[in-house]
Design a protein around this motif. Structure first.
Motif, PDB file in Angstrom:
ATOM      1  N   LEU A 188       0.821  -1.206   0.000  1.00  0.00           N
ATOM      2  CA  LEU A 188       0.000   0.000   0.000  1.00  0.00           C
ATOM      3  C   LEU A 188       0.857   1.259   0.000  1.00  0.00           C
ATOM      4  O   LEU A 188       0.517   2.252  -0.649  1.00  0.00           O
ATOM      5  CB  LEU A 188      -0.937  -0.003   1.217  1.00  0.00           C
ATOM      6  N   ILE A 189       1.973   1.225   0.726  1.00  0.00           N
ATOM      7  CA  ILE A 189       2.867   2.394   0.730  1.00  0.00           C
ATOM      8  C   ILE A 189       3.476   2.600  -0.644  1.00  0.00           C
ATOM      9  O   ILE A 189       3.536   3.722  -1.159  1.00  0.00           O
ATOM     10  CB  ILE A 189       3.962   2.209   1.795  1.00  0.00           C
ATOM     11  N   ALA A 190       3.941   1.508  -1.274  1.00  0.00           N
ATOM     12  CA  ALA A 190       4.521   1.611  -2.618  1.00  0.00           C
ATOM     13  C   ALA A 190       3.486   2.091  -3.630  1.00  0.00           C
ATOM     14  O   ALA A 190       3.787   2.914  -4.504  1.00  0.00           O
ATOM     15  CB  ALA A 190       5.096   0.261  -3.039  1.00  0.00           C
ATOM     16  N   GLU A 191       2.253   1.609  -3.513  1.00  0.00           N
ATOM     17  CA  GLU A 191       1.202   2.041  -4.435  1.00  0.00           C
ATOM     18  C   GLU A 191       0.846   3.510  -4.216  1.00  0.00           C
ATOM     19  O   GLU A 191       0.523   4.218  -5.177  1.00  0.00           O
ATOM     20  CB  GLU A 191      -0.034   1.159  -4.255  1.00  0.00           C
ATOM     21  N   ARG A 192       0.907   3.971  -2.975  1.00  0.00           N
ATOM     22  CA  ARG A 192       0.625   5.377  -2.696  1.00  0.00           C
ATOM     23  C   ARG A 192       1.656   6.271  -3.387  1.00  0.00           C
ATOM     24  O   ARG A 192       1.312   7.286  -3.992  1.00  0.00           O
ATOM     25  CB  ARG A 192       0.635   5.611  -1.186  1.00  0.00           C
ATOM     26  N   VAL A 193       2.914   5.867  -3.303  1.00  0.00           N
ATOM     27  CA  VAL A 193       3.974   6.631  -3.964  1.00  0.00           C
ATOM     28  C   VAL A 193       3.803   6.583  -5.479  1.00  0.00           C
ATOM     29  O   VAL A 193       3.940   7.594  -6.174  1.00  0.00           O
ATOM     30  CB  VAL A 193       5.356   6.087  -3.552  1.00  0.00           C
ATOM     31  N   ALA A 194       3.498   5.390  -6.016  1.00  0.00           N
ATOM     32  CA  ALA A 194       3.336   5.250  -7.467  1.00  0.00           C
ATOM     33  C   ALA A 194       2.150   6.057  -7.981  1.00  0.00           C
ATOM     34  O   ALA A 194       2.213   6.648  -9.065  1.00  0.00           O
ATOM     35  CB  ALA A 194       3.164   3.776  -7.833  1.00  0.00           C
ATOM     36  N   LEU A 195       1.057   6.106  -7.213  1.00  0.00           N
ATOM     37  CA  LEU A 195      -0.100   6.891  -7.637  1.00  0.00           C
ATOM     38  C   LEU A 195       0.224   8.383  -7.672  1.00  0.00           C
ATOM     39  O   LEU A 195      -0.271   9.111  -8.541  1.00  0.00           O
ATOM     40  CB  LEU A 195      -1.295   6.636  -6.696  1.00  0.00           C
ATOM     41  N   LEU A 196       1.052   8.844  -6.740  1.00  0.00           N
ATOM     42  CA  LEU A 196       1.506  10.237  -6.790  1.00  0.00           C
ATOM     43  C   LEU A 196       2.251  10.512  -8.092  1.00  0.00           C
ATOM     44  O   LEU A 196       2.072  11.547  -8.732  1.00  0.00           O
ATOM     45  CB  LEU A 196       2.424  10.538  -5.602  1.00  0.00           C
ATOM     46  N   ALA A 197       3.100   9.546  -8.485  1.00  0.00           N
ATOM     47  CA  ALA A 197       3.876   9.716  -9.720  1.00  0.00           C
ATOM     48  C   ALA A 197       2.983   9.677 -10.949  1.00  0.00           C
ATOM     49  O   ALA A 197       3.155  10.464 -11.886  1.00  0.00           O
ATOM     50  CB  ALA A 197       4.949   8.632  -9.801  1.00  0.00           C
ATOM     51  N   VAL A 198       2.015   8.757 -10.981  1.00  0.00           N
ATOM     52  CA  VAL A 198       1.097   8.673 -12.127  1.00  0.00           C
ATOM     53  C   VAL A 198       0.266   9.946 -12.223  1.00  0.00           C
ATOM     54  O   VAL A 198       0.013  10.466 -13.324  1.00  0.00           O
ATOM     55  CB  VAL A 198       0.183   7.431 -11.994  1.00  0.00           C
ATOM     56  N   LYS A 199      -0.151  10.458 -11.074  1.00  0.00           N
ATOM     57  CA  LYS A 199      -0.943  11.693 -11.061  1.00  0.00           C
ATOM     58  C   LYS A 199      -0.145  12.858 -11.651  1.00  0.00           C
ATOM     59  O   LYS A 199      -0.660  13.613 -12.499  1.00  0.00           O
ATOM     60  CB  LYS A 199      -1.357  12.004  -9.619  1.00  0.00           C
TER      61      LYS A 199
END
Length: 539
Positions: free
Chosen positions: A155-166
């Motif tokens: 979940l932490i890694a996905e949170r960071v990745a979603l910031l990047a995709v955004k």
């Protein structure tokens, strides 16, 4: 197997008439059970022996029967399996492939409730209050195994990745800059939704291929939607819920054109081909962000899952921060998650011979749960329970968090220690560590609680204390990492500059205010805040 298949076996192998075979299956026998709340076509039921419930064989045959009938439950359980059979309930409602509400479709909430009533999945509450969906055969090992740590790391890694995709989508102009939302947004009232479905990320797009026009020539936007699962290689079966969601969304006449993206670490050839054939972008972390960031995200999951390796190698923190530094907002996201590992390493150097434990889950005799961020047991001396709050270097811990720690977590831990064979005779110490500070009210609450009892010690550790302990460790890697990302963080300098500019503006306003007076009269003195201190005359 399905009840219809069992009836056919009775017909062919035992020469039983079709009607009699169906009746015999309907009556059942000792030890035989029918799966409730999950109905198959032609009123067929899934039948099994009680002794086989929850076994690998049980789920293998159940998934085969669900896949054979293209059941919505199949897609939902596959989405759960892709995420190691455990995920937050709010995320499951996004990933299951069912709409929020749509005619002739089972809703995501109803689907979840039926799976719960069928005992195929269970709801497990975190000590923090969040509810997770766990497959029934994983419930007993969820809190006691690495499965929980693996989910939190993902979940932490996905949170960071979603910031990047955004940021990627906004910078390319794929979405309206201020209208894009992700499931991680703090001020989000509900999950991002387009049409009748929820998504991990969604935003309107006014690009020419995406937009359309109404009858009165008004611009109608399209949408950019994205789901994510950083759980290793994704198979075609596991991605089926997302594909079903995308296909159903396109059939809605009132929804504009949609650009659909799924983000994973990697895909099997079959999954990649399936997404491409359905017109979905099969994005990977490497194709979006490059090799370095993709490796950093994968390392983040591995490091957070295996806390013991992180305590042996604190330099891994620096590599992760450096690899993800180009993602805006990644530092603040990781700071809170990695602060507890910094604290654990400090404690390890402070108390030689002790092996601190991170994220220990406990329950008292009343069934109340709590999570110990860092646990230290000093043999024959004391047991230390440390609560970690990784906040902004200039920030303070919320008073509500301190009250929750004092009134909820400490009483539970006191009860746990009272009945623990190794802790019951040890002196207890409760500490709350912060990478920022505490309000005066919070410190007064802690002091007041300490005065109520001398049986245990309660202390608050602020950023100055933590920094001094880091420097006393003499570990160059830890000192460099902590000072760069917890002390000398760019946001800290930015906030200091803002504070200086704010004070300067206030002084300028005060001066301008008094300069508006009559030029013939002597201007009044400056306020005490700006006046120079006076030296008392000698007697």
């Amino acid at each position: 197997m399905l009840s219809s298949d069992l009836a056919k076996i009775l017909e062919k192998k035992y020469r039983v008439a079709a009607a009699a075979a169906r009746k015999r299956v309907e009556r059942g026998c000792e030890g035989m059970t029918k799966l409730s709340h999950v109905i198959f076509p032609h009123r067929a039921r899934f039948v099994y022996l009680k002794s086989e419930y929850g076994s690998p064989w049980f789920f293998e045959k159940l998934m085969a029967a669900l896949q054979k009938t293209n059941s919505t439950y199949y897609h939902a359980l596959q989405a759960l399996e892709m995420r190691s059979n455990v995920m937050p309930r709010s995320h499951f409602l996004i990933a299951c492939g069912a709409p929020v509400a749509q005619k002739k479709h089972i809703s995501a909430e109803s689907l979840t409730e039926r799976l719960l009533k069928a005992n195929l999945v269970k709801e497990v509450s975190f000590p923090e209050g969040e509810i997770c969906i766990v497959r029934c055969d994983k419930e007993s090992t969820f809190l006691d195994s690495h499965l929980l740590a693996k989910m939190k790391a993902r979940l932490i890694a996905e949170r960071v990745a979603l910031l990047a995709v955004k940021d990627w989508a906004r910078n390319l102009g794929l979405v309206s800059y201020d209208a894009v939302q992700t499931r991680e947004d703090e001020d989000l009232q509900a999950m991002p939704q387009v049409g009748t479905f929820q998504w991990d990320m969604a935003g309107p797009s006014y690009l020419f291929p995406m937009r359309s026009y109404t009858a009165d020539t008004q611009v109608k936007p399209g949408f950019f939607v994205c789901d994510i699962a950083l759980s290793g290689r994704v198979s075609a079966e596991e991605i089926s819920a997302f594909v079903k969601k995308c296909v159903t969304l396109r059939s809605l006449p009132k929804v504009g054109r949609c650009l659909q993206v799924f983000v994973a670490e990697e895909y099997t050839p079959e999954a990649f081909t399936l997404l491409k054939s359905e017109g979905v972008i099969p994005a990977s972390t490497e194709s979006l962000f490059g090799v370095e960031v993709a490796k950093a995200l994968k390392s983040l999951c591995l490091v957070l899952t295996n806390t013991a390796s992180l305590l042996k190698n604190p330099g891994a923190l620096e590599k992760i921060f450096d690899g993800l530094s180009r993602i805006e907002g990644a530092g603040s996201t990781l700071r809170g998650s990695l602060f507890e590992f910094v604290v654990a390493y400090i404690v390890k150097t402070t108390y030689p011979g002790c092996d601190p434990e991170v994220n220990r889950k406990v329950k008292d005799v009343l069934g109340r749960g709590a999570e110990i961020d860092v646990l230290v047991v000093r043999k024959n001396r004391e047991v230390v329970f440390i609560e970690c709050k990784g906040v902004h270097p200039l920030g303070t811990v919320d008073n509500d968090e301190v009250v929750k720690w004092l009134d909820i977590r400490i009483p539970v831990l006191r009860e746990v220690a009272k009945h623990h064979s190794d802790w019951c005779d040890l002196y207890q110490r409760y500490e709350i560590w912060s990478s920022g500070g505490f309000t005066e009210h919070a410190l007064s609450l802690i002091a007041e609680r300490q005065q109520q009892s001398n049986k245990y010690k309660i202390e608050a550790r602020n950023a100055d204390y933590v920094h001094s302990q880091v420097r006393d460790s003499n570990d160059k890697g830890l000192i460099r990492t902590y000072e760069e990302h917890f002390i000398n963080h760019p946001m800290l300098e930015f906030d200091k500059a803002q504070e200086r500019a704010k004070r300067k503006a206030e002084r300028d306003m005060q001066r301008a205010k008094y300069q508006k007076g009559s030029s013939s009269s002597k201007p009044p003195p400056l306020p005490q805040l700006l006046a120079q201190p006076t030296v008392p005359a000698k007697k």
